[in-house]
Design an enzyme around this catalytic site. Sequence first.
Site, mmCIF file in Angstrom:
data_model
loop_
_atom_site.group_PDB
_atom_site.id
_atom_site.type_symbol
_atom_site.label_atom_id
_atom_site.label_comp_id
_atom_site.label_asym_id
_atom_site.label_seq_id
_atom_site.Cartn_x
_atom_site.Cartn_y
_atom_site.Cartn_z
ATOM 1 N N LYS A 119 0.964 -1.662 0.490
ATOM 2 C CA LYS A 119 0.092 0.123 -0.157
ATOM 3 C C LYS A 119 0.853 1.498 -0.016
ATOM 4 O O LYS A 119 2.564 1.164 0.366
ATOM 5 C CB LYS A 119 -1.046 -0.038 0.944
ATOM 6 C CG LYS A 119 -2.264 1.059 1.311
ATOM 7 C CD LYS A 119 -2.836 0.155 0.404
ATOM 8 C CE LYS A 119 -4.509 1.143 0.362
ATOM 9 N NZ LYS A 119 -5.490 -0.129 0.119
HETATM 10 P P1 NAD Z 1 -13.376 7.655 -2.475
HETATM 11 O O1 NAD Z 1 -11.997 8.631 -2.572
HETATM 12 O O2 NAD Z 1 -13.982 6.997 -4.045
HETATM 13 O O3 NAD Z 1 -13.836 7.969 -1.764
HETATM 14 C C1 NAD Z 1 -14.324 8.748 -0.126
HETATM 15 C C2 NAD Z 1 -15.327 8.524 0.151
HETATM 16 O O4 NAD Z 1 -14.916 9.401 1.413
HETATM 17 C C3 NAD Z 1 -15.237 10.262 -0.506
HETATM 18 O O5 NAD Z 1 -17.127 10.670 -0.764
HETATM 19 C C4 NAD Z 1 -15.422 11.052 0.643
HETATM 20 O O6 NAD Z 1 -15.776 12.641 0.929
HETATM 21 C C5 NAD Z 1 -15.220 10.350 1.720
HETATM 22 N N1 NAD Z 1 -14.277 11.006 3.139
HETATM 23 C C6 NAD Z 1 -13.291 11.702 3.355
HETATM 24 N N2 NAD Z 1 -12.388 11.906 4.441
HETATM 25 C C7 NAD Z 1 -14.226 11.783 5.420
HETATM 26 C C8 NAD Z 1 -14.464 12.174 6.575
HETATM 27 N N3 NAD Z 1 -13.209 13.127 7.243
HETATM 28 N N4 NAD Z 1 -15.668 12.135 6.971
HETATM 29 C C9 NAD Z 1 -16.871 11.180 6.139
HETATM 30 N N5 NAD Z 1 -15.998 10.935 4.492
HETATM 31 C C10 NAD Z 1 -15.237 11.570 4.449
HETATM 32 O O7 NAD Z 1 -12.297 6.293 -2.237
HETATM 33 P P2 NAD Z 1 -13.300 4.513 -1.947
HETATM 34 O O8 NAD Z 1 -12.406 4.033 -3.067
HETATM 35 O O9 NAD Z 1 -14.159 5.166 -2.322
HETATM 36 O O10 NAD Z 1 -12.097 4.223 -0.775
HETATM 37 C C11 NAD Z 1 -13.625 4.482 0.406
HETATM 38 C C12 NAD Z 1 -12.239 3.277 1.546
HETATM 39 O O11 NAD Z 1 -12.937 2.040 0.396
HETATM 40 C C13 NAD Z 1 -11.136 3.632 1.872
HETATM 41 O O12 NAD Z 1 -10.944 3.354 2.904
HETATM 42 C C14 NAD Z 1 -10.590 2.011 0.714
HETATM 43 O O13 NAD Z 1 -9.131 1.723 1.463
HETATM 44 C C15 NAD Z 1 -11.313 1.407 0.820
HETATM 45 N N6 NAD Z 1 -10.799 0.540 -0.558
HETATM 46 C C16 NAD Z 1 -11.326 0.424 -1.253
HETATM 47 C C17 NAD Z 1 -11.475 0.289 -2.927
HETATM 48 C C18 NAD Z 1 -11.824 0.306 -3.829
HETATM 49 O O14 NAD Z 1 -11.558 -0.394 -4.907
HETATM 50 N N7 NAD Z 1 -11.263 1.871 -4.380
HETATM 51 C C19 NAD Z 1 -11.231 -1.686 -2.098
HETATM 52 C C20 NAD Z 1 -11.483 -1.872 -1.379
HETATM 53 C C21 NAD Z 1 -10.699 -1.309 0.010
#
Ligand code: NAD
Length: 434
Positions: A119
């Site tokens: 990561k």
């Molecule tokens: P993204 O950037 O598309 O979305 C993140 C969201 O979280 C946004 O809506 C943002 O406004 C919100 N956010 C950020 N800070 C915040 C806060 N302090 N309080 C409330 N909301 C907040 O990211 P994503 O890809 O959807 O990833 C989200 C989570 O899922 C992360 O923890 C990531 O590690 C995990 N994840 C993502 C994937 C993937 O394929 N994208 C896979 C596995 C896990």
Amino acid sequence: MTIVTADLKEAFKKAPIKGMMDNVMEQFNSAADQINLHPNIRKILSITNNEIIVNFPVKMDNGDVEIFTGYRVQHNNALGPYKGGLRYHPTVDIDAARALAMWMTWKTSLAGLPYGGGKGGIKLDPTRYSKGELERITRRFTFALADNIGPEHDIPAPDVNTNSQTMAWIADTYMSTRPPAERTANQHVVTGKPDGIGGLEGRDRATGYGVYLSIKFWAEKNNKSLEGTKFIVQGFGNVGYWAAHFLEKDGAKLVAVQDAFGSVQNQEGINVEDLFKYSQINDGSFGGFPNAKPVDKNKFFTLDCDICIPAALGNQITIENAPQIKASLIAEGANGPTNVEGEKVLLERGITIIPDILCNSGGVVGSYFEWLQNRNGELWQLDEVMVKLHKKMKESFDKVYDYSKKEDVDMRTAAFCIAIERIEKAYIQRGIFP
Ligand code: NAD
């Protein structure tokens, strides 16, 4: 089951705030105790293999040069190349990268993939930079990482604040630095690319679909219907939006949502697509959305609902809010959203947690399909991808659910035990060099 007494709650409150690394190590050690992990393998898995920190200069739009710090932590590759996302966020540091890399090792192992865990990311607030600046930052970061990443060595993917565009810039930069005859054979250096340049149809929805499937499988095991079930989502990005999209299609009702800009609720239901369209034309924010009311962000997790989906950042469900949570199911879309103390309270209260390494593993499974597609020069169709993803998620869910029932442990412990046992077996079979 651990009983959280009033004294214990006080002790947790007085304890220093723990980082994500403490969290993942406590989860690992508890599972390692459960399976009596060989002490030598415990030593190996307790540390990261490689930690790369790069400081690099980038020219800003106004001509000034800014220095950025980027990270890539490679935790373990006993089962295959390192795999894991790149995050652009002010909270990115070595502690976060280490913890997230470790979670990736357990996640890829649990999913039965030929990958290890890694990561990384850049410590920055992307809202402060233009698209042109973000492109130059990404390309220069890729150049700085150089051969520390590679399609058969370490394969990044999108995470918070990075997307298919970011992956396209990384792939193009990496391929441009290879000898001409090798360029196209390196397309799978990253996954999560746009579908026009080797990306997988459906990779965008893979994580959210996996979150939805995990909830559906849990409901089926417990003879529950999703029709009319109320859910709340923290984070309306890639994971949160798609999870909400599929749950709504199955009759469940979104009643509250929070993102970095604010929180809104409507107990009668919020239309997921309307909210999505509204946020798209408002720079990603849903502030002012007409069919829901703003709510205090500190009360978000305690709102009335059946299912709670944290899909933003780590350490969101803690001793502070866990005692007031109304949901009976927490489906962890984010990585590490529940800390150890928060989890103890939830388990004591009989609340089920579908752990991150299972619940959000649809993303890395989708990435694996994309990697295979590129490696084999194939083009997969969306319906084919969704069927394969469903099969993989079902296998993983059943393994974890059955283990937790058989051994009488919570689902996180079960998931960790299965994941660690697979890596232990690899070390036992191949031995330690020299
Ligand atoms: P993204 O950037 O598309 O979305 C993140 C969201 O979280 C946004 O809506 C943002 O406004 C919100 N956010 C950020 N800070 C915040 C806060 N302090 N309080 C409330 N909301 C907040 O990211 P994503 O890809 O959807 O990833 C989200 C989570 O899922 C992360 O923890 C990531 O590690 C995990 N994840 C993502 C994937 C993937 O394929 N994208 C896979 C596995 C896990």
